[in-house]
Each structure stands twice: as structure tokens, then as C-alpha cells.
Design a protein around this motif. Structure first.
Motif, mmCIF file in Angstrom:
data_model
loop_
_atom_site.group_PDB
_atom_site.id
_atom_site.type_symbol
_atom_site.label_atom_id
_atom_site.label_comp_id
_atom_site.label_asym_id
_atom_site.label_seq_id
_atom_site.Cartn_x
_atom_site.Cartn_y
_atom_site.Cartn_z
ATOM 1 N N PRO A 101 0.786 -1.246 0.000
ATOM 2 C CA PRO A 101 0.000 0.000 0.000
ATOM 3 C C PRO A 101 0.812 1.287 0.000
ATOM 4 N N GLN A 102 2.165 1.192 0.007
ATOM 5 C CA GLN A 102 2.978 2.404 -0.011
ATOM 6 C C GLN A 102 3.961 2.475 -1.171
ATOM 7 N N HIS A 103 4.001 1.448 -2.007
ATOM 8 C CA HIS A 103 5.007 1.431 -3.071
ATOM 9 C C HIS A 103 4.409 0.898 -4.369
ATOM 10 N N LEU A 104 4.546 1.712 -5.430
ATOM 11 C CA LEU A 104 4.036 1.344 -6.736
ATOM 12 C C LEU A 104 5.124 1.564 -7.783
ATOM 13 N N THR A 105 5.077 0.756 -8.840
ATOM 14 C CA THR A 105 5.947 0.951 -9.994
ATOM 15 C C THR A 105 5.080 1.124 -11.227
ATOM 16 N N VAL A 106 5.351 2.192 -11.976
ATOM 17 C CA VAL A 106 4.553 2.525 -13.165
ATOM 18 C C VAL A 106 5.430 2.396 -14.406
ATOM 19 N N LYS A 107 4.968 1.624 -15.363
ATOM 20 C CA LYS A 107 5.636 1.531 -16.659
ATOM 21 C C LYS A 107 4.662 2.038 -17.708
ATOM 22 N N ILE A 108 5.080 3.048 -18.471
ATOM 23 C CA ILE A 108 4.196 3.601 -19.490
ATOM 24 C C ILE A 108 4.543 3.044 -20.858
ATOM 25 N N ARG A 109 3.599 3.169 -21.776
ATOM 26 C CA ARG A 109 3.811 2.664 -23.127
ATOM 27 C C ARG A 109 4.759 3.586 -23.899
ATOM 28 N N GLU A 110 5.585 3.008 -24.729
ATOM 29 C CA GLU A 110 6.537 3.783 -25.518
ATOM 30 C C GLU A 110 5.885 4.305 -26.791
ATOM 31 N N GLY A 111 6.397 5.438 -27.285
ATOM 32 C CA GLY A 111 5.968 5.963 -28.577
ATOM 33 C C GLY A 111 4.755 6.867 -28.537
ATOM 34 N N LEU A 112 4.223 7.182 -27.351
ATOM 35 C CA LEU A 112 3.069 8.079 -27.235
ATOM 36 C C LEU A 112 3.555 9.525 -27.264
ATOM 37 N N THR A 113 2.741 10.424 -27.809
ATOM 38 C CA THR A 113 3.156 11.816 -27.934
ATOM 39 C C THR A 113 2.056 12.779 -27.501
ATOM 40 N N PHE A 114 2.487 13.998 -27.147
ATOM 41 C CA PHE A 114 1.570 15.120 -26.998
ATOM 42 C C PHE A 114 1.257 15.657 -28.394
ATOM 43 N N THR A 115 0.274 16.536 -28.492
ATOM 44 C CA THR A 115 -0.125 17.030 -29.812
ATOM 45 C C THR A 115 0.893 17.994 -30.413
ATOM 46 N N ASP A 116 1.914 18.411 -29.652
ATOM 47 C CA ASP A 116 2.996 19.208 -30.231
ATOM 48 C C ASP A 116 4.162 18.342 -30.684
ATOM 49 N N GLY A 117 3.999 17.020 -30.588
ATOM 50 C CA GLY A 117 5.015 16.094 -31.066
ATOM 51 C C GLY A 117 5.970 15.588 -30.008
ATOM 52 N N GLU A 118 5.980 16.205 -28.816
ATOM 53 C CA GLU A 118 6.870 15.741 -27.758
ATOM 54 C C GLU A 118 6.447 14.351 -27.280
ATOM 55 N N GLU A 119 7.414 13.473 -27.076
ATOM 56 C CA GLU A 119 7.098 12.133 -26.597
ATOM 57 C C GLU A 119 6.690 12.178 -25.129
ATOM 58 N N VAL A 120 5.721 11.371 -24.771
ATOM 59 C CA VAL A 120 5.287 11.257 -23.377
ATOM 60 C C VAL A 120 6.230 10.299 -22.662
ATOM 61 N N THR A 121 6.903 10.798 -21.627
ATOM 62 C CA THR A 121 7.833 9.972 -20.861
ATOM 63 C C THR A 121 7.487 10.044 -19.377
ATOM 64 N N ALA A 122 8.196 9.266 -18.613
ATOM 65 C CA ALA A 122 7.982 9.272 -17.167
ATOM 66 C C ALA A 122 8.189 10.665 -16.588
ATOM 67 N N ASP A 123 9.127 11.407 -17.147
ATOM 68 C CA ASP A 123 9.448 12.741 -16.634
ATOM 69 C C ASP A 123 8.270 13.695 -16.771
ATOM 70 N N ASN A 124 7.424 13.502 -17.790
ATOM 71 C CA ASN A 124 6.263 14.376 -17.960
ATOM 72 C C ASN A 124 5.260 14.208 -16.822
ATOM 73 N N PHE A 125 5.163 13.021 -16.283
ATOM 74 C CA PHE A 125 4.317 12.806 -15.112
ATOM 75 C C PHE A 125 4.976 13.395 -13.865
ATOM 76 N N ILE A 126 6.254 13.129 -13.692
ATOM 77 C CA ILE A 126 6.954 13.584 -12.485
ATOM 78 C C ILE A 126 6.954 15.107 -12.407
ATOM 79 N N GLN A 127 7.235 15.792 -13.528
ATOM 80 C CA GLN A 127 7.240 17.248 -13.532
ATOM 81 C C GLN A 127 5.853 17.811 -13.229
ATOM 82 N N ALA A 128 4.843 17.233 -13.856
ATOM 83 C CA ALA A 128 3.477 17.730 -13.664
ATOM 84 C C ALA A 128 3.021 17.559 -12.227
#
Length: 544
Positions: A101-128
Motif C-alpha cells: 500500500p505504499q510502493h508502486l511501480t509505473v511503466k508507461i507505453r513507448e511511442g506516445l506523444t503530446f499534440t505538439d510532437g513531444e514524446e510522453v515519458t515518465a518525466d512528464n508525469f513527475i514534472q506535472a
């Protein structure tokens, strides 16, 4: 060690000591999520729907109201999503593993992008998430990051519980057990943001760049107080692929105007029938009428800071006001069976709901007891002035507010009235900055299908949607125990005990549970309303 995995297709959820997804299931081949692109309609057509002007710029961590939420949910994709029945499916996430209940690991799918073309990465979640959690940013949804290590209400600090493993993997360490944390991750506060957002966040909020099924239809797509136009995102690669060409969302000044447009064929889908049409809408629309339970709770809130509503006097007056409201009569006469009197602070469609909580009699119409309690409060400090309930006039609330204050007036013999504000945004601005000087309409449309979501965000100390600034150590303690429990039955029992504290203190006065009451025109098909009352827009197709 047992693990709990959220998976998109073909694999069911594994039983685990963590109860993060108790009661949910993988969407698999469910038509709610993954075959909407092949249902026979005109895939290029724009669907016209109703909405409301967002309270704030469209920044996911600063949007906690329905009008803005609808738009963000269309423009962004989170780690997970929710099917029509509340079942969880993966969207950006490939896999979420709950170690405990205190530890999770998230793996996201590769190759996904925002509408400006930037790839969606783990860092986009962490920064947000870090942006949303910073105290200096004063985001309305910062509460949703409270459980992550490093969070602070008092000073800017990094969410140290977020650690990037590689471009597509990150871990989440919580500062206390939160057994439903994985289930929360479809809520808009947890959406990713592209790098450009942090160059000028306010400008970004006016022209958001998302990663979801829809995107803004060019410059000027959002006309404030008028509407917003979205088109499909051709690069979206996920389970919510639209079966239409976009959404034209009109911000109606009244629900009556929206309903008239629906009847005239000028509006395709409406998710809020006006009370003036409750008696006729099912005959007007036939099998295109919608009246089904939804995870929506309605109330009104009286802050402690208002004169006569602090301390023991305030508690007595809240109880008296509650018992002076004839909820049965109002739901029958005003709402024509589209509402059910509340017996708690959550919703009957959520697992763990109970209609037998200790203290729930305070929600029953009891004029004699109400008068007695009001007199006890007067003995502490004699009542003066007029009792008012503020509401937004553009939301179809006048009839029930008038009926409620009339019930109070007739029972207690005091002056009572509604206090209308022209728009939702105007009313919310006063509520948010704590300058409103009356009681005010409140309610909750669930962010995710769990009891905790109706309790923590609204009544926990410092919670982002705690509009009355309620604080109770006893309630907070029970809430913390409940969210730490790994057994669903134990957790729900603790949440019910926490609600019994709320029934004693009445930080908000529960009124009724709402059905989603809507309809659609003859020009569209494949219309389905979700567990939280919002239509599944991506599925809707134009006839022909």
C-alpha cells in the motif's frame, strides 16, 4: 510478495494484499473502451454537447469542477481510465504494479506523444505532479499529492517519493499507506504535462496541449463564456479512439436553453435536464432519455467562520437546519424521482455504501426536533439576520434552493432565501477565496469509484475541495486508518465510522443523490453515460 497489476487487455486483475483496485476489472475487449472506432457512424462529424465555462485556465492540477474537467478528460490521457461501469483500464500505462500500500511501480507505453510532437515519458508525469504539489503554486488539486513522500502544505518541496527509473518507468513511494492510490490515477490531477507547459503555465492553460483523444481546434477554439471546439487527435494511440470528428461544447447560460436546443435538433447530447422538464423529458425523448444512478452527491455548506455557525451554537444550528428540510417532498415534487434523499455523504453506486449509519437521523425531516435545537442555539446567542444559500443561476438550481429555504423558513420561522450568482465561475471564485458570506451549494461528482474519494478531498484537514475548512482529528484519524487497510471490508467499515463523525459535525448538509438525467437527439447513436454521469464522448457517432 503479492502484487496487484492493472492491465489493459486479456489479463484480469490479480488478487493482492493491496486493495487498490478492489471491485474493478480489466476492460479487456469491453466495447466501453476499445472498439468505439467501428460502430457505423460518420467518423468525421462533430458532436455538439453542453458544458460550462471552466473556473480557471485548463491546468489539470488546478481544475476541480465539472466544466473544466470534461474538457481536460477529452484532451488528456492519464495512466488509467474508467469504463462506463467504473472498471479500470490502462491508457498511457502499460503496467502499474502495487508492491504494497505504499510502493508502486509505473511503466508507461513507448511511442506516445503530446499534440505538439513531444514524446510522453515518465518525466512528464513527475514534472506535472511536482508542479501541482508545490505550495507556492496554490493548485486546487494539490491534495491529491498529499500521500506522496516529500509533500508539504507549508513550503515548496520536491515529491521525493517519485523516482524515474528510465524514460518509461517511475516509482511512487507514499508517506503512509493508501490502498486505493492506483485506482486514483485516472483523475485529471495526475495527467502528464509537456515541457512547454512550464515555460508559461498561464498561457498554456488558455491553450493546453494534451495527449488524449481530442485537441483544440486551432487558435481561438476556446471562446470564454461561449464554448470550446475540439477535434480528434490523429496521433492518439489508446483505448479511447474517437468514433467522431470532434466535440463542439457550448457553455449554456441555462439548462432550459440547452434542453430547447436538444428538442430542436441543435444539440446532440445533453447531460443535465432542467427541472422544468423533469415531468415531460422521458415522453419528449422516448428511448433517447437517460435517467440512471450516478456517483453524484449534493449538499450545501455553512463555514464555521460565518456568524452564528461556530462552535456549539453552529453545530446546533446545522442540525436544526438539516432536520427542517423535507428532502422526501423536494425530491418528489421538484425532481420528479430523479433524486434520492441522502442518508450519508457518498453514493449508493459505490462499493461500501451504507444507509444505516449511526446519526443518520439528522438527515430526516423532524420539525419538532429542529425547533428545539434552534432554540438551544438561541440560548447561546440569539439568531439575527437572514439565512441564505448561494448558488449559480446557470446551473438549474433555483427551484430546489427555493424549496429548501422555504422548508427552513416554514419550520424554524426565520427569514431564508436563495442567493443567486449569474455563473458557476463567479460563485466558485467567492467560495474559493473565502469571501462568500452565506451558506453555499456544494456537491461532488466522483473522480474515481471509491468511498474515500467522497470523504478525503472534501472533509480532510487542508483538503483541496474542503470549502468549509472543516477539521477534525477524529475524522482524519479514521480516514487514515481506512485508507491504510488492505482489506476492502475493513476499509469500508472505517470509512463508515468516519462518516458518523461527519453526521455529528455536519461540515456539509447532505441533501440527495443525483441520477444522471440527460438525453440525446435523433442525429446521434452509441450514446452511453458513465458511472460519474459524463457521456463517453468518444463513442458517439452521427447517424448516417
Amino acid at each position: 510478495m503479492k502484487r496487484n497489476k492493472i492491465t489493459l487487455a486479456g489479463v484480469g486483475l490479480l488478487a493482492a494484499s493491496a486493495m487498490a483496485l478492489a471491485g474493478c476489472a480489466s476492460s479487456g475487449g469491453d466495447s466501453d473502451t476499445d472498439d468505439s472506432g467501428d460502430n457505423g457512424g460518420d467518423a468525421s462529424a462533430i458532436i455538439t454537447v453542453n458544458g460550462s465555462e471552466p473556473q480557471n485556465p485548463l491546468i489539470p492540477t488546478n481544475t476541480n469542477e465539472v466544466g473544466g474537467g470534461k474538457i481536460l478528460d477529452a484532451m488528456f490521457a492519464g495512466l488509467i481510465g474508467y469504463a462506463a461501469d467504473g472498471a479500470v483500464f490502462n491508457d498511457v500505462a502499460e503496467e502499474i504494479t502495487v508492491e504494497d500500500p505504499q510502493h508502486l511501480t509505473v511503466k508507461i507505453r513507448e511511442g506516445l506523444t503530446f499534440t505538439d510532437g513531444e514524446e510522453v515519458t515518465a518525466d512528464n508525469f513527475i514534472q506535472a505532479w511536482n508542479y501541482g504539489a508545490l505550495a507556492s503554486n496554490e493548485q486546487l488539486s494539490s491534495y491529491f499529492f498529499e500521500d506522496i513522500e516529500g509533500f508539504s502544505y507549508d513550503a515548496d518541496s520536491e515529491l521525493t517519493g517519485l523516482e524515474q527509473v528510465d524514460d518509461y518507468t517511475f516509482t511512487i513511494a507514499l508517506n503512509k499507506p493508501a490502498s486505493d492510490f492506483a485506482q486514483r490515477l485516472g483523475y485529471s490531477a495526475y495527467y502528464p504535462l509537456p515541457d512547454v507547459a512550464f515555460e508559461d503555465i498561464e498561457t498554456f492553460g488558455e491553450n493546453p496541449i494534451g495527449n488524449g483523444p481530442y485537441m483544440l481546434d486551432g487558435e481561438g477554439a476556446w471562446q470564454h463564456d461561449v464554448g470550446i471546439d475540439l477535434v480528434t487527435n490523429p496521433d492518439y494511440d489508446g483505448p479511447r479512439t474517437p468514433a467522431n470528428g470532434g466535440l463542439s461544447i457550448t457553455f449554456y447560460a441555462s439548462q432550459d436553453a440547452a434542453y430547447n436546443d436538444l428538442l430542436a435538433g441543435e444539440l446532440d447530447v445533453l447531460d443535465a435536464i432542467p427541472d422544468s422538464a423533469f415531468e415531460t423529458f422521458e415522453s419528449d425523448l422516448g428511448d433517447r432519455a437517460v435517467n440512471q444512478p450516478a456517483a453524484i452527491f449534493q449538499s450545501f455548506t455553512i463555514p464555521d467562520r460565518l456568524e452564528h455557525f461556530g462552535g456549539e451554537e453552529g453545530n446546533l444550528r446545522r442540525q436544526a437546519l438539516s432536520m427542517s428540510i423535507n428532502r422526501e417532498e423536494i425530491t418528489d415534487v421538484i425532481f420528479q424521482g430523479t433524486r434520492t434523499p441522502a442518508s450519508d455523504f457518498t453514493s449508493p453506486v459505490i462499493d461500501g455504501w451504507s444507509d444505516s449509519l449511526a446519526g443518520a437521523e439528522v438527515l430526516e425531516f423532524n420539525p419538532e426536533k429542529a425547533v428545539e435545537l434552534w432554540a438551544q442555539a438561541d440560548a447561546i446567542s440569539p439568531w439575527s439576520g437572514e439565512f441564505q444559500i448561494a448558488y449559480n443561476a446557470d446551473g438549474g438550481h433555483q427551484a430546489w434552493v427555493d424549496a429548501t429555504v422555504n422548508s427552513i423558513k416554514n419550520t424554524l420561522g426565520i427569514e431564508a432565501s436563495g442567493a443567486p450568482y449569474p455563473t458557476f465561475a463567479e460563485a466558485r471564485a467567492l467560495i474559493t477565496d473565502r469571501t462568500i458570506q452565506t451558506a453555499f451549494r456544494t456537491g461532488w461528482q466522483a473522480d474515481y469509484p471509491g468511498l474515500y474519494n467522497f470523504l478525503g478531498p472534501l472533509y480532510a484537514t487542508n483538503a483541496g475541495s474542503n470549502d468549509g475548512d472543516y477539521s477534525s482529528e477524529e475524522f482524519d484519524s479514521l480516514l487514515a486508518e481506512g485508507i491504510s487497510a488492505t482489506d476492502a471490508e475493513e476499509a469500508n467499515s472505517l470509512f463508515q465510522q468516519a462518516q458518523e463523525v461527519l453526521l455529528r459535525d455536519l461540515p456539509a448538509l447532505p441533501l440527495w443523490y443525483s441520477n444522471v438525467v440527460g438525453g440525446y437527439s435523433e442525429t446521434v447513436e452509441n450514446v452511453q453515460f458513465g458511472w460519474n454521469s459524463v457521456p463517453l464522448y468518444e463513442q458517439i457517432t452521427k447517424v448516417g
